[in-house]
Design an enzyme around this catalytic site. Structure first.
Site, PDB file in Angstrom:
ATOM      1  N   CYS A   1      -5.219  -7.310   4.151  1.00 13.87           N
ATOM      2  CA  CYS A   1      -4.432  -7.303   2.910  1.00 13.87           C
ATOM      3  C   CYS A   1      -5.408  -7.308   1.743  1.00 13.87           C
ATOM      4  CB  CYS A   1      -3.442  -8.464   2.865  1.00 13.87           C
ATOM      5  SG  CYS A   1      -4.220 -10.094   2.909  1.00 13.87           S
TER       6      CYS A   1
ATOM      7  N   ASN B   1      -6.747 -11.770   1.608  1.00 11.00           N
ATOM      8  CA  ASN B   1      -6.965 -12.456   2.898  1.00 11.00           C
ATOM      9  C   ASN B   1      -6.607 -13.944   2.815  1.00 11.00           C
ATOM     10  OD1 ASN B   1      -9.741 -13.164   5.185  1.00 11.00           O
ATOM     11  ND2 ASN B   1      -7.658 -12.607   5.688  1.00 11.00           N
TER      12      ASN B   1
ATOM     13  N   CYS C   1      -2.917 -14.667   2.105  1.00  5.55           N
ATOM     14  CA  CYS C   1      -1.455 -14.731   2.295  1.00  5.55           C
ATOM     15  C   CYS C   1      -1.020 -13.917   3.510  1.00  5.55           C
ATOM     16  CB  CYS C   1      -0.722 -14.256   1.044  1.00  5.55           C
ATOM     17  SG  CYS C   1      -1.047 -15.275  -0.419  1.00  5.55           S
ATOM     18  N   ARG C   2      -0.886 -12.588   3.350  1.00  5.31           N
ATOM     19  CA  ARG C   2      -0.268 -11.771   4.404  1.00  5.31           C
ATOM     20  C   ARG C   2      -1.132 -11.603   5.648  1.00  5.31           C
ATOM     21  NH1 ARG C   2       0.719  -6.874   0.527  1.00  5.31           N
ATOM     22  NH2 ARG C   2      -1.181  -7.809  -0.287  1.00  5.31           N
ATOM     23  N   SER C   3      -2.409 -11.253   5.475  1.00  2.55           N
ATOM     24  CA  SER C   3      -3.197 -10.947   6.690  1.00  2.55           C
ATOM     25  C   SER C   3      -3.490 -12.178   7.554  1.00  2.55           C
ATOM     26  CB  SER C   3      -4.462 -10.139   6.378  1.00  2.55           C
ATOM     27  OG  SER C   3      -5.354 -10.852   5.565  1.00  2.55           O
TER      28      SER C   3
ATOM     29  N   ASP D   1       3.595  -8.127  -1.337  1.00  2.89           N
ATOM     30  CA  ASP D   1       2.697  -9.252  -1.589  1.00  2.89           C
ATOM     31  C   ASP D   1       3.486 -10.454  -2.116  1.00  2.89           C
ATOM     32  OD1 ASP D   1       0.649 -10.893  -2.214  1.00  2.89           O
ATOM     33  OD2 ASP D   1      -0.387  -9.495  -3.549  1.00  2.89           O
TER      34      ASP D   1
HETATM   35  P1  4NP Z   1      -2.721 -11.289   0.003  1.00  2.00           P
HETATM   36  O1  4NP Z   1      -2.156 -11.844  -1.404  1.00  2.00           O
HETATM   37  O2  4NP Z   1      -3.355  -9.945  -0.296  1.00  2.00           O
HETATM   38  O3  4NP Z   1      -1.503 -11.159   0.846  1.00  2.00           O
HETATM   39  O4  4NP Z   1      -3.724 -12.315   0.498  1.00  2.00           O
HETATM   40  C1  4NP Z   1      -2.946 -11.967  -2.551  1.00  2.00           C
HETATM   41  C2  4NP Z   1      -3.786 -13.044  -2.690  1.00  2.00           C
HETATM   42  C3  4NP Z   1      -4.533 -13.191  -3.843  1.00  2.00           C
HETATM   43  C4  4NP Z   1      -4.435 -12.258  -4.848  1.00  2.00           C
HETATM   44  C5  4NP Z   1      -3.594 -11.163  -4.708  1.00  2.00           C
HETATM   45  C6  4NP Z   1      -2.857 -11.022  -3.558  1.00  2.00           C
HETATM   46  N1  4NP Z   1      -5.175 -12.426  -6.054  1.00  2.00           N
HETATM   47  O5  4NP Z   1      -5.027 -11.606  -6.967  1.00  2.00           O
HETATM   48  O6  4NP Z   1      -5.984 -13.381  -6.157  1.00  2.00           O
END
Ligand code: 4NP
Length: 173
Positions: A21, A24, A26-28, A136
């Site tokens: 993702c 790294n 939340c989703r992954s 997301d």
């Molecule tokens: P992820 O979510 O890609 O599912 O881990 C996010 C986590 C952090 C951020 C964006 C999306 N950020 O902008 O810090």
């Protein structure tokens, strides 16, 4: 067999799955945890990890809401540590699954020439959901994490089913 034939066979023998993702956190990591559990339950042997395309959260544990959501479903992802996608991943993993289309493009743009890793979206594995992204939940609330979890679960269950049938040859592209 040609030199390249030998190389491709060697790279293609072991099932190793990487979820990707943006951050790294939340989703992954949720996908990594859900896949690990589904594979274990099905007796599927597979190396599993997750990374982000961005560097924002290198070395961090998952978002507290991701940890809580996974915990609610009986899975502990609190020990995961954020890492960024690197060139070596394209040799180490037989399959790379992006959680959304922007990250799919980011992964493809970093793939070294000649990489044999099969790169696709996680939801490409789910009939009827091909091409779809997992939204997301980072800027959302607990409900958004729960929605992401249920889509991830649908994806990883479909993956395990296909890997049990086709092994490392499974291709979701
Ligand atoms: P992820 O979510 O890609 O599912 O881990 C996010 C986590 C952090 C951020 C964006 C999306 N950020 O902008 O810090």
């Amino acid at each position: 067999m040609s030199y390249w034939g030998i190389m491709l066979k060697r790279v293609d023998t072991k099932l190793a799955v990487l979820f990707v993702c943006l951050g790294n956190i939340c989703r992954s990591p949720m996908a990594e945890g859900a896949f690990c559990k589904a594979a274990q339950d099905a007796g599927l042997e597979c190396e599993v990890e997750s990374v982000g395309t961005a560097s924002y959260h290198i070395g961090e544990t998952p978002d507290a809401r991701a940890i809580a959501t996974a915990k609610k479903h009986g899975i502990d992802i609190s020990g995961a540590v954020g890492r960024q996608l690197q060139g070596e991943d394209f040799r180490r993993y037989s399959h790379i699954f992006a959680l959304d289309t922007a990250n799919l493009a980011g992964i493809r743009s970093r793939a070294p020439r000649g990489a044999t890793t099969k790169i696709s979206l996680l939801l490409d594995a789910v009939p009827g959901c091909e091409g779809q992204a997992i939204k997301d939940p980072y800027y959302g609330d607990d409900t958004d994490f729960e929605i992401a979890w249920s889509e991830i679960e649908k994806g990883v269950n479909a993956l395990v089913e296909r890997f049990l049938e086709d092994g490392v040859q499974a291709d979701f592209r």
